[in-house]
Design a protein around this motif. Structure first.
Motif, PDB file in Angstrom:
ATOM      1  N   LEU A  11      21.601 -11.223 -25.679  1.00 57.39           N
ATOM      2  CA  LEU A  11      22.483 -11.163 -25.137  1.00 57.39           C
ATOM      3  C   LEU A  11      22.159 -10.714 -23.498  1.00 57.39           C
ATOM      4  O   LEU A  11      20.893 -11.288 -22.904  1.00 57.39           O
ATOM      5  CB  LEU A  11      22.595  -9.526 -25.080  1.00 57.39           C
ATOM      6  CG  LEU A  11      23.092  -8.629 -24.328  1.00 57.39           C
ATOM      7  CD1 LEU A  11      25.023  -9.277 -24.355  1.00 57.39           C
ATOM      8  CD2 LEU A  11      23.312  -7.075 -24.692  1.00 57.39           C
ATOM      9  N   GLY A  12      23.150 -11.624 -23.327  1.00 59.35           N
ATOM     10  CA  GLY A  12      23.251 -11.767 -21.468  1.00 59.35           C
ATOM     11  C   GLY A  12      24.527 -12.496 -21.546  1.00 59.35           C
ATOM     12  O   GLY A  12      25.001 -13.022 -21.666  1.00 59.35           O
ATOM     13  N   ILE A  34      29.790 -20.273 -28.354  1.00 63.88           N
ATOM     14  CA  ILE A  34      28.971 -19.136 -28.629  1.00 63.88           C
ATOM     15  C   ILE A  34      29.474 -18.720 -30.158  1.00 63.88           C
ATOM     16  O   ILE A  34      28.015 -18.076 -31.318  1.00 63.88           O
ATOM     17  CB  ILE A  34      29.307 -18.062 -28.498  1.00 63.88           C
ATOM     18  CG1 ILE A  34      29.336 -18.123 -26.363  1.00 63.88           C
ATOM     19  CG2 ILE A  34      29.061 -16.734 -28.165  1.00 63.88           C
ATOM     20  CD1 ILE A  34      29.920 -16.631 -25.481  1.00 63.88           C
ATOM     21  N   GLN A  35      30.440 -19.512 -30.708  1.00 67.69           N
ATOM     22  CA  GLN A  35      30.596 -19.200 -32.003  1.00 67.69           C
ATOM     23  C   GLN A  35      30.300 -19.978 -33.183  1.00 67.69           C
ATOM     24  O   GLN A  35      28.995 -19.582 -34.506  1.00 67.69           O
ATOM     25  CB  GLN A  35      32.164 -19.375 -32.807  1.00 67.69           C
ATOM     26  CG  GLN A  35      31.924 -18.564 -34.240  1.00 67.69           C
ATOM     27  CD  GLN A  35      31.661 -17.140 -34.833  1.00 67.69           C
ATOM     28  OE1 GLN A  35      31.807 -16.497 -33.583  1.00 67.69           O
ATOM     29  NE2 GLN A  35      31.979 -17.016 -36.032  1.00 67.69           N
ATOM     30  N   GLY A  36      29.906 -20.947 -33.032  1.00 66.69           N
ATOM     31  CA  GLY A  36      28.601 -21.386 -33.088  1.00 66.69           C
ATOM     32  C   GLY A  36      27.314 -21.319 -32.597  1.00 66.69           C
ATOM     33  O   GLY A  36      26.411 -22.197 -34.755  1.00 66.69           O
ATOM     34  N   LEU A  37      27.275 -20.693 -32.419  1.00 63.12           N
ATOM     35  CA  LEU A  37      25.571 -20.263 -32.757  1.00 63.12           C
ATOM     36  C   LEU A  37      25.047 -18.961 -33.217  1.00 63.12           C
ATOM     37  O   LEU A  37      23.862 -18.488 -33.509  1.00 63.12           O
ATOM     38  CB  LEU A  37      24.995 -19.764 -31.316  1.00 63.12           C
ATOM     39  CG  LEU A  37      25.113 -20.922 -29.775  1.00 63.12           C
ATOM     40  CD1 LEU A  37      24.172 -20.383 -28.577  1.00 63.12           C
ATOM     41  CD2 LEU A  37      24.041 -21.666 -30.352  1.00 63.12           C
ATOM     42  N   ALA A  38      26.578 -18.248 -34.350  1.00 64.73           N
ATOM     43  CA  ALA A  38      26.458 -17.919 -35.179  1.00 64.73           C
ATOM     44  C   ALA A  38      25.547 -16.714 -34.772  1.00 64.73           C
ATOM     45  O   ALA A  38      24.820 -15.571 -35.672  1.00 64.73           O
ATOM     46  CB  ALA A  38      25.304 -18.286 -35.935  1.00 64.73           C
ATOM     47  N   GLY A  39      25.317 -15.655 -33.939  1.00 69.01           N
ATOM     48  CA  GLY A  39      24.818 -14.782 -33.521  1.00 69.01           C
ATOM     49  C   GLY A  39      23.780 -14.604 -32.164  1.00 69.01           C
ATOM     50  O   GLY A  39      23.003 -13.537 -32.251  1.00 69.01           O
ATOM     51  N   ARG A  40      22.871 -15.669 -32.789  1.00 61.85           N
ATOM     52  CA  ARG A  40      22.037 -15.596 -31.279  1.00 61.85           C
ATOM     53  C   ARG A  40      21.771 -15.987 -29.988  1.00 61.85           C
ATOM     54  O   ARG A  40      20.918 -14.966 -29.907  1.00 61.85           O
ATOM     55  CB  ARG A  40      21.231 -17.305 -31.951  1.00 61.85           C
ATOM     56  CG  ARG A  40      20.532 -18.072 -33.165  1.00 61.85           C
ATOM     57  CD  ARG A  40      19.914 -19.476 -32.721  1.00 61.85           C
ATOM     58  NE  ARG A  40      19.384 -19.931 -31.731  1.00 61.85           N
ATOM     59  CZ  ARG A  40      18.088 -19.185 -31.380  1.00 61.85           C
ATOM     60  NH1 ARG A  40      17.021 -18.747 -32.498  1.00 61.85           N
ATOM     61  NH2 ARG A  40      16.991 -19.366 -31.276  1.00 61.85           N
ATOM     62  N   TYR A  41      22.775 -15.521 -29.840  1.00 64.74           N
ATOM     63  CA  TYR A  41      23.302 -15.714 -28.349  1.00 64.74           C
ATOM     64  C   TYR A  41      25.058 -14.452 -28.437  1.00 64.74           C
ATOM     65  O   TYR A  41      25.969 -14.577 -28.950  1.00 64.74           O
ATOM     66  CB  TYR A  41      23.571 -16.606 -27.847  1.00 64.74           C
ATOM     67  CG  TYR A  41      23.388 -16.064 -26.063  1.00 64.74           C
ATOM     68  CD1 TYR A  41      23.270 -15.928 -24.788  1.00 64.74           C
ATOM     69  CD2 TYR A  41      25.099 -16.918 -25.789  1.00 64.74           C
ATOM     70  CE1 TYR A  41      22.968 -15.399 -24.522  1.00 64.74           C
ATOM     71  CE2 TYR A  41      26.051 -16.646 -24.560  1.00 64.74           C
ATOM     72  CZ  TYR A  41      24.877 -16.290 -23.343  1.00 64.74           C
ATOM     73  OH  TYR A  41      25.773 -15.879 -21.883  1.00 64.74           O
ATOM     74  N   ILE A  42      24.644 -13.094 -27.221  1.00 69.03           N
ATOM     75  CA  ILE A  42      25.794 -12.620 -27.119  1.00 69.03           C
ATOM     76  C   ILE A  42      26.028 -12.442 -25.510  1.00 69.03           C
ATOM     77  O   ILE A  42      25.321 -12.156 -25.197  1.00 69.03           O
ATOM     78  CB  ILE A  42      25.575 -11.000 -27.828  1.00 69.03           C
ATOM     79  CG1 ILE A  42      25.214 -11.538 -28.896  1.00 69.03           C
ATOM     80  CG2 ILE A  42      26.588  -9.939 -27.392  1.00 69.03           C
ATOM     81  CD1 ILE A  42      24.547 -10.105 -30.125  1.00 69.03           C
ATOM     82  N   LYS A  85      21.321 -15.810 -21.447  1.00 68.17           N
ATOM     83  CA  LYS A  85      22.481 -16.220 -20.168  1.00 68.17           C
ATOM     84  C   LYS A  85      23.427 -17.264 -19.959  1.00 68.17           C
ATOM     85  O   LYS A  85      22.357 -17.988 -20.911  1.00 68.17           O
ATOM     86  CB  LYS A  85      21.795 -16.153 -19.041  1.00 68.17           C
ATOM     87  CG  LYS A  85      22.353 -15.495 -17.560  1.00 68.17           C
ATOM     88  CD  LYS A  85      22.736 -14.272 -17.858  1.00 68.17           C
ATOM     89  CE  LYS A  85      23.081 -13.942 -16.600  1.00 68.17           C
ATOM     90  NZ  LYS A  85      22.953 -11.597 -16.653  1.00 68.17           N
ATOM     91  N   THR A  86      24.289 -17.281 -19.481  1.00 63.75           N
ATOM     92  CA  THR A  86      25.564 -18.526 -19.180  1.00 63.75           C
ATOM     93  C   THR A  86      25.819 -19.046 -17.889  1.00 63.75           C
ATOM     94  O   THR A  86      25.711 -17.863 -17.624  1.00 63.75           O
ATOM     95  CB  THR A  86      26.599 -18.302 -20.071  1.00 63.75           C
ATOM     96  OG1 THR A  86      26.054 -18.457 -21.473  1.00 63.75           O
ATOM     97  CG2 THR A  86      27.466 -19.933 -20.632  1.00 63.75           C
ATOM     98  N   VAL A  87      25.932 -19.793 -17.865  1.00 62.44           N
ATOM     99  CA  VAL A  87      26.175 -20.262 -16.289  1.00 62.44           C
ATOM    100  C   VAL A  87      27.248 -21.186 -16.356  1.00 62.44           C
ATOM    101  O   VAL A  87      27.378 -22.342 -17.322  1.00 62.44           O
ATOM    102  CB  VAL A  87      25.680 -20.872 -15.471  1.00 62.44           C
ATOM    103  CG1 VAL A  87      24.064 -19.780 -15.230  1.00 62.44           C
ATOM    104  CG2 VAL A  87      24.831 -22.331 -16.082  1.00 62.44           C
ATOM    105  N   ILE A  88      28.547 -21.208 -16.202  1.00 63.64           N
ATOM    106  CA  ILE A  88      29.740 -22.230 -16.369  1.00 63.64           C
ATOM    107  C   ILE A  88      30.072 -22.915 -15.092  1.00 63.64           C
ATOM    108  O   ILE A  88      30.021 -21.731 -13.882  1.00 63.64           O
ATOM    109  CB  ILE A  88      31.046 -21.457 -16.145  1.00 63.64           C
ATOM    110  CG1 ILE A  88      31.053 -21.022 -17.615  1.00 63.64           C
ATOM    111  CG2 ILE A  88      32.431 -22.725 -16.459  1.00 63.64           C
ATOM    112  CD1 ILE A  88      32.270 -19.921 -18.702  1.00 63.64           C
TER     113      ILE A  88
END
Length: 365
Positions: A40-41, A103-111, A80-83
Motif C-alpha cells: 500500500l502506498g 493497477i488492476q493488472g497487478l491483481a491486488g499486489r499493490y493498492i 509507491k507510484t510516481v507519475i
C-alpha cells in the motif's frame, strides 16, 4: 542508474513501467516488500527533471512505506507510484483510467491512494478501473480527508514521547512550538489547545498563522525564530530535513514530535539528538494515522474502528522508545528495528508453514 543492482541491494520485489501514448501517462510502480501483505502506498505526480530522478524517488518512497506500514502494525507491505508530469497541466481522465487498468493488472499486489500532486477526485477516476485504491470520495465508502486523523495520531504519539521526557503524558501546561500550520497541524493545535497546552506557531503563510492565533490564543514568531523559542516540545509539521547541524544547537525542547516527513537531514542528526538527550518521535511512526485510516477502507470503512487503531500510535511510539533503551540506540534506528523485527518474524512464520506443507506433501507421495 543500474536498476537491478539497486533493487537487489534493498531487496525490492518488482518495478512496473506503465505508459499510455494517448493520455501521456508515464508511471513507475515500485513494490518493495509484500511479506506482511499487499503493498500500500500513494501515487505521486511530479515534474521530475529526469527519468532517473523519478526512479530514485519511487524506490525511496516504496521502501519507506514498507517500514511505515510495518511499524504501524498494518498487515500491508510497502509500495509507491510516481507519475511523471506537471499535476497542474498534464492531468486528464484517460491518464488515470489507464493507470487504474495497470493497477488492476497487478491483481491486488499493490493498492494505491492519493499523494503529492494527486487528489481524491483523481483516485475516483482510478476507481472506475480497479477496486485496489483507497482515499476515494466518501460517496464510495471512503474515509474522506485524512488530515484530522493524521493529526490525532501525531497528538497521541506526542503524549507518549512526553511521558518518556517528563514522566507524564499530560500536555496541560506544556509549551509546544509548531512549525507549519497546515491542515494536519491546525487539527493538532486544536487537540493541544483543548488539553491546555500553550502554543507557539509559525508558517510562511500569514493567514494560517493568524487562524491559529485567533482560534487557539497561540503566540506567533517568524519562521527563522521557531527553533530557538523556549518550549517543552518542538513539533515540525512543514518541510523535511529541518533537523540538521544548524538547527539542533538552537533547540531548547526536550521532545521533537511532529507530522513532517523526513525530518532528519541525515542519520547523524538522529545520533546528535540522542547525544543531546532529546526524545525524538520518528516521523514515519508518529504520522502514520493517515495510512492507518485509509487502510481501514480495505475492510469497509468504519470510523470508530479506524480511530481506535490510530490510538495505537501511542503504543507504537512507546515501543520505539522501549527498543531504543533496550538496545541503547537512537529512536530513529529503533523505529527501523521495530519494523524489521516484525517483517522478519512473519518471514520465519511463512517459511515454517512452507516447510511443514512440503513435509506433508512428501509423506503423501
Amino acid at each position: 542508474m543500474e536498476l537491478f543492482n539497486e533493487m537487489e541491494m534493498y531487496d525490492y520485489e518488482q518495478v512496473v513501467l506503465c505508459q499510455d501514448r494517448t493520455s501521456g501517462l508515464k508511471a513507475i510502480i515500485a513494490i518493495h516488500d509484500t511479506t506482511l501483505g499487499p503493498a500500500l502506498g500513494g501515487t505521486r505526480m511530479w515534474k521530475y527533471q529526469s527519468e532517473e530522478e523519478a526512479f530514485e524517488d519511487v524506490l525511496r518512497l516504496a521502501k519507506g512505506m514498507t517500514y511505515k506500514n510495518a511499524a504501524a502494525g498494518l498487515n500491508l507491505g510497502g509500495g509507491k507510484t510516481v507519475i511523471i508530469g506537471d499535476p497542474r497541466k498534464d492531468k486528464n481522465e484517460e491518464m488515470f483510467r489507464a493507470f487504474g487498468r495497470y493497477i488492476q493488472g497487478l491483481a491486488g499486489r499493490y493498492i494505491t491512494a492519493e499523494d503529492v500532486g494527486t487528489t481524491e477526485e483523481d483516485m475516483d477516476i482510478v476507481h472506475e478501473e480497479t477496486d485496489f485504491v483507497t482515499g476515494i470520495s466518501p460517496a464510495f465508502g471512503s474515509s474522506g480527508n485524512p488530515s484530522p486523523v493524521t493529526a490525532y495520531g501525531v497528538y497521541v504519539g506526542m503524549k507518549a514521547a512526553a511521558k518518556e521526557a517528563f514522566g507524564t503524558d499530560d500536555l496541560g501546561g506544556k509549551t509546544v512550538a509548531v512549525q507549519g500550520v497546515g491542515n494536519v497541524s491546525y487539527n493538532l493545535c486544536r487537540h493541544l489547545n483543548e488539553e491546555g497546552a500553550s502554543l507557539i506557531v509559525t508558517d510562511i503563510h500569514k493567514d494560517s498563522v493568524m487562524r491559529a492565533v485567533n482560534d487557539f490564543q497561540a503566540l506567533s514568531v517568524d519562521p527563522s525564530d521557531i527553533y530557538q523559542v523556549k518550549c517543552d516540545i518542538f513539533s515540525p509539521c512543514a518541510l523535511g530535513a529541518i533537523i540538521n547541524d544548524e538547527t539542533i544547537p538552537q533547540l531548547q525542547a526536550k521532545v521533537i514530535a511532529g507530522a513532517a516527513n523526513n525530518q532528519l537531514k541525515e542519520n547523524k542528526h538522529g545520533d546528535m539528538l540522542y547525544e543531546y538527550g532529546i526524545v525524538y518521535a520518528p516521523d514515519y511512526v508518529i504520522n502514520a494515522g493517515g495510512v492507518i485510516n485509509v487502510a481501514d477502507e480495505l475492510y469497509g470503512y468504519n470510523r470508530d474502528r479506524a480511530m481506535k487503531k490510530v490510538e495505537g500510535v501511542y503504543d507504537n511510539i512507546a515501543k520505539v522508545i522501549e527498543i531504543a533503551k533496550r538496545d541503547k540506540i537512537p529512536t530513529y534506528r529503533a523505529a527501523d528495528r521495530l519494523a524489521e523485527e516484525r517483517i522478519e518474524k512473519m518471514k520465519r512464520s511463512r517459511k515454517q508453514f512452507l516447510r511443514d506443507e512440503h513435509h506433508i506433501l512428501s509423506r503423501k507421495s
